[in-house]
Scaffold this motif. Structure first.
Motif, mmCIF file in Angstrom:
data_model
loop_
_atom_site.group_PDB
_atom_site.id
_atom_site.type_symbol
_atom_site.label_atom_id
_atom_site.label_comp_id
_atom_site.label_asym_id
_atom_site.label_seq_id
_atom_site.Cartn_x
_atom_site.Cartn_y
_atom_site.Cartn_z
ATOM 1 N N ALA A 62 0.832 -1.205 0.000
ATOM 2 C CA ALA A 62 0.000 0.000 0.000
ATOM 3 C C ALA A 62 0.868 1.257 0.000
ATOM 4 O O ALA A 62 0.535 2.260 -0.643
ATOM 5 C CB ALA A 62 -0.922 -0.007 1.214
ATOM 6 N N ALA A 63 1.993 1.210 0.693
ATOM 7 C CA ALA A 63 2.869 2.383 0.787
ATOM 8 C C ALA A 63 3.550 2.692 -0.541
ATOM 9 O O ALA A 63 3.717 3.870 -0.904
ATOM 10 C CB ALA A 63 3.914 2.163 1.875
ATOM 11 N N VAL A 64 3.949 1.646 -1.283
ATOM 12 C CA VAL A 64 4.688 1.881 -2.527
ATOM 13 C C VAL A 64 3.768 2.054 -3.735
ATOM 14 O O VAL A 64 4.209 2.548 -4.781
ATOM 15 C CB VAL A 64 5.697 0.740 -2.812
ATOM 16 N N ALA A 65 2.503 1.666 -3.612
ATOM 17 C CA ALA A 65 1.582 1.709 -4.750
ATOM 18 C C ALA A 65 1.516 3.076 -5.431
ATOM 19 O O ALA A 65 1.495 3.146 -6.673
ATOM 20 C CB ALA A 65 0.184 1.267 -4.313
ATOM 21 N N PRO A 66 1.493 4.204 -4.684
ATOM 22 C CA PRO A 66 1.396 5.505 -5.362
ATOM 23 C C PRO A 66 2.598 5.836 -6.245
ATOM 24 O O PRO A 66 2.518 6.752 -7.076
ATOM 25 C CB PRO A 66 1.294 6.500 -4.191
ATOM 26 N N TYR A 67 3.712 5.112 -6.072
ATOM 27 C CA TYR A 67 4.934 5.448 -6.799
ATOM 28 C C TYR A 67 5.222 4.494 -7.956
ATOM 29 O O TYR A 67 6.196 4.680 -8.680
ATOM 30 C CB TYR A 67 6.126 5.459 -5.835
ATOM 31 N N GLU A 89 9.687 -2.541 -16.959
ATOM 32 C CA GLU A 89 8.796 -3.322 -16.088
ATOM 33 C C GLU A 89 9.599 -4.312 -15.258
ATOM 34 O O GLU A 89 9.353 -4.487 -14.053
ATOM 35 C CB GLU A 89 7.754 -4.053 -16.932
ATOM 36 N N ASP A 90 10.584 -4.965 -15.878
ATOM 37 C CA ASP A 90 11.435 -5.905 -15.135
ATOM 38 C C ASP A 90 12.179 -5.194 -14.015
ATOM 39 O O ASP A 90 12.283 -5.710 -12.892
ATOM 40 C CB ASP A 90 12.439 -6.573 -16.075
ATOM 41 N N LEU A 91 12.721 -4.015 -14.319
ATOM 42 C CA LEU A 91 13.492 -3.286 -13.304
ATOM 43 C C LEU A 91 12.588 -2.714 -12.233
ATOM 44 O O LEU A 91 13.009 -2.584 -11.072
ATOM 45 C CB LEU A 91 14.327 -2.184 -13.966
ATOM 46 N N LEU A 92 11.350 -2.364 -12.575
ATOM 47 C CA LEU A 92 10.405 -1.939 -11.546
ATOM 48 C C LEU A 92 10.163 -3.072 -10.554
ATOM 49 O O LEU A 92 10.186 -2.852 -9.335
ATOM 50 C CB LEU A 92 9.086 -1.514 -12.184
ATOM 51 N N GLN A 93 9.955 -4.272 -11.069
ATOM 52 C CA GLN A 93 9.724 -5.409 -10.173
ATOM 53 C C GLN A 93 10.958 -5.691 -9.318
ATOM 54 O O GLN A 93 10.844 -6.006 -8.131
ATOM 55 C CB GLN A 93 9.343 -6.647 -10.987
ATOM 56 N N GLU A 94 12.146 -5.565 -9.925
ATOM 57 C CA GLU A 94 13.372 -5.766 -9.152
ATOM 58 C C GLU A 94 13.510 -4.697 -8.073
ATOM 59 O O GLU A 94 13.924 -4.981 -6.936
ATOM 60 C CB GLU A 94 14.585 -5.739 -10.077
ATOM 61 N N THR A 95 13.154 -3.462 -8.409
ATOM 62 C CA THR A 95 13.212 -2.369 -7.436
ATOM 63 C C THR A 95 12.313 -2.660 -6.236
ATOM 64 O O THR A 95 12.738 -2.519 -5.073
ATOM 65 C CB THR A 95 12.776 -1.049 -8.100
ATOM 66 N N LEU A 96 11.086 -3.064 -6.502
ATOM 67 C CA LEU A 96 10.148 -3.325 -5.413
ATOM 68 C C LEU A 96 10.588 -4.528 -4.588
ATOM 69 O O LEU A 96 10.405 -4.548 -3.359
ATOM 70 C CB LEU A 96 8.740 -3.530 -5.979
ATOM 71 N N LEU A 97 11.193 -5.521 -5.239
ATOM 72 C CA LEU A 97 11.690 -6.678 -4.492
ATOM 73 C C LEU A 97 12.848 -6.265 -3.585
ATOM 74 O O LEU A 97 12.913 -6.658 -2.409
ATOM 75 C CB LEU A 97 12.139 -7.773 -5.460
ATOM 76 N N ARG A 98 13.767 -5.462 -4.123
ATOM 77 C CA ARG A 98 14.886 -4.979 -3.297
ATOM 78 C C ARG A 98 14.366 -4.140 -2.131
ATOM 79 O O ARG A 98 14.867 -4.251 -1.006
ATOM 80 C CB ARG A 98 15.839 -4.137 -4.145
#
Length: 304
Positions: free
Chosen positions: A11-16, A35-44
């Motif tokens: 919920a906290a990261v959703a707006p970004y 898109e791949d790097l976005l997913q990697e960013t959120l995982l990190r």
């Protein structure tokens, strides 16, 4: 972490999510890679969530730092994605043979909603994203962090493991290179309705195979390019000559469908009902200043 903690994180990261995707795209020039790097960013970020200190930076700034460094890591083993007009010699013969450039990973446009904010649309202009790809990766990162987040040089230096002097130098070189390319990073995209009206008139002339009407809508220094071909043209005369060639050799049975790409009005183009290209138009006032014809079937499929 617990399921409640995971839900709170999401919920906290959703707006970004959207702006981080745009940031990664501007770094990499590919929607799929972004898109791949976005997913990697959120995982990190998820894995480091218990170490995030809100007193040191906002969540948005922290996420941008993670995303930027993930993109820099990816760019160590990947080539930048330019457009032909940025790296190849201009063609002056509208009837010149096509020169395939399949060895180059060309810029891929990003599907973009015309309802996106004016800032996002301006930052996604295809000429700007293409020019960013001509910058060394760290210059690109410095410019984007300073532009998107307006971070002080010292904070950018800490995020990218550079000195403050190196950040200031990289920023100056990046701005100089963009100026040489004739691109203003602060430039504003035309309003969506105005863009679409201009492009609709262009498309109507195109479907009529009316070269004179097409040329009348072009800026004097208009650019037309068609990745994955190296061929690109500048100026109304050569653009018009190329369009005469198109209608002479490919016929006049063309069908179009409006779409949006990189915050700009675009259209899918079919010839005799078969997929041909996805074309992105850049406008200024009532004129077309750039037409980027993406002839890669994968780009057509992305928008179709």
């Amino acid at each position: 972490m617990s399921l409640d903690a995971q839900a709170a994180f999401e919920a906290a990261v959703a707006p970004y999510r959207r702006e981080l995707l745009v940031h990664c795209y501007r770094m990499l020039g590919s929607p799929h890679d972004a898109e791949d790097l976005l997913q990697e960013t959120l995982l990190r970020a998820w894995r480091a969530a218990d170490r995030y200190d809100a007193s040191r930076s906002s969540l948005r700034t922290w996420l941008y730092r993670i995303a930027t460094n993930a993109c820099l890591n990816a760019l160590q083993s990947a080539r930048s994605r330019p457009l032909p007009s940025g790296v190849g010699e201009v063609f002056t013969d509208p009837d010149a043979d096509f020169v395939p450039g399949t060895e180059v990973p060309w810029l891929v446009p990003l599907p973009a909603d015309p309802e996106a904010g004016a800032v996002e649309r301006s930052r996604l202009r295809i000429a700007l994203v293409a020019a960013l790809q001509l910058l060394p990766a760290r210059q690109r990162a410095v410019l984007l962090l300073r532009e998107a987040l307006e971070l002080p040089a010292a904070e950018v230096a800490a995020a990218l493991d550079m000195s403050t002097a190196a950040v200031n130098s990289a920023l100056q070189r990046a701005r100089t290179r963009l100026a040489e390319e004739g691109v203003d990073p602060e430039g504003q995209a035309e309003p969506p309705a105005q863009q679409r009206a201009v492009v609709d008139r262009y498309v109507a002339a195109f479907e009529r195979a009316d070269v004179a009407a097409i040329v009348a809508m072009l800026a004097d220094d208009v650019v037309m390019e068609m990745p994955p071909m190296w061929n690109w043209y500048r100026g109304r005369a050569d653009y018009g000559g190329f369009m005469e060639r198109v209608f002479r050799t490919r016929g006049t049975s063309w069908q179009t469908k409006p779409v949006w790409a990189n915050g700009e009005a675009a259209f899918l183009c079919r010839r005799d009902g078969e997929p041909h290209s996805m074309q992105v138009a850049t406008t200024s006032g009532d004129l077309i200043t750039r037409l980027t014809v993406h002839a890669d079937p994968a780009v057509f499929a992305l928008f179709a």
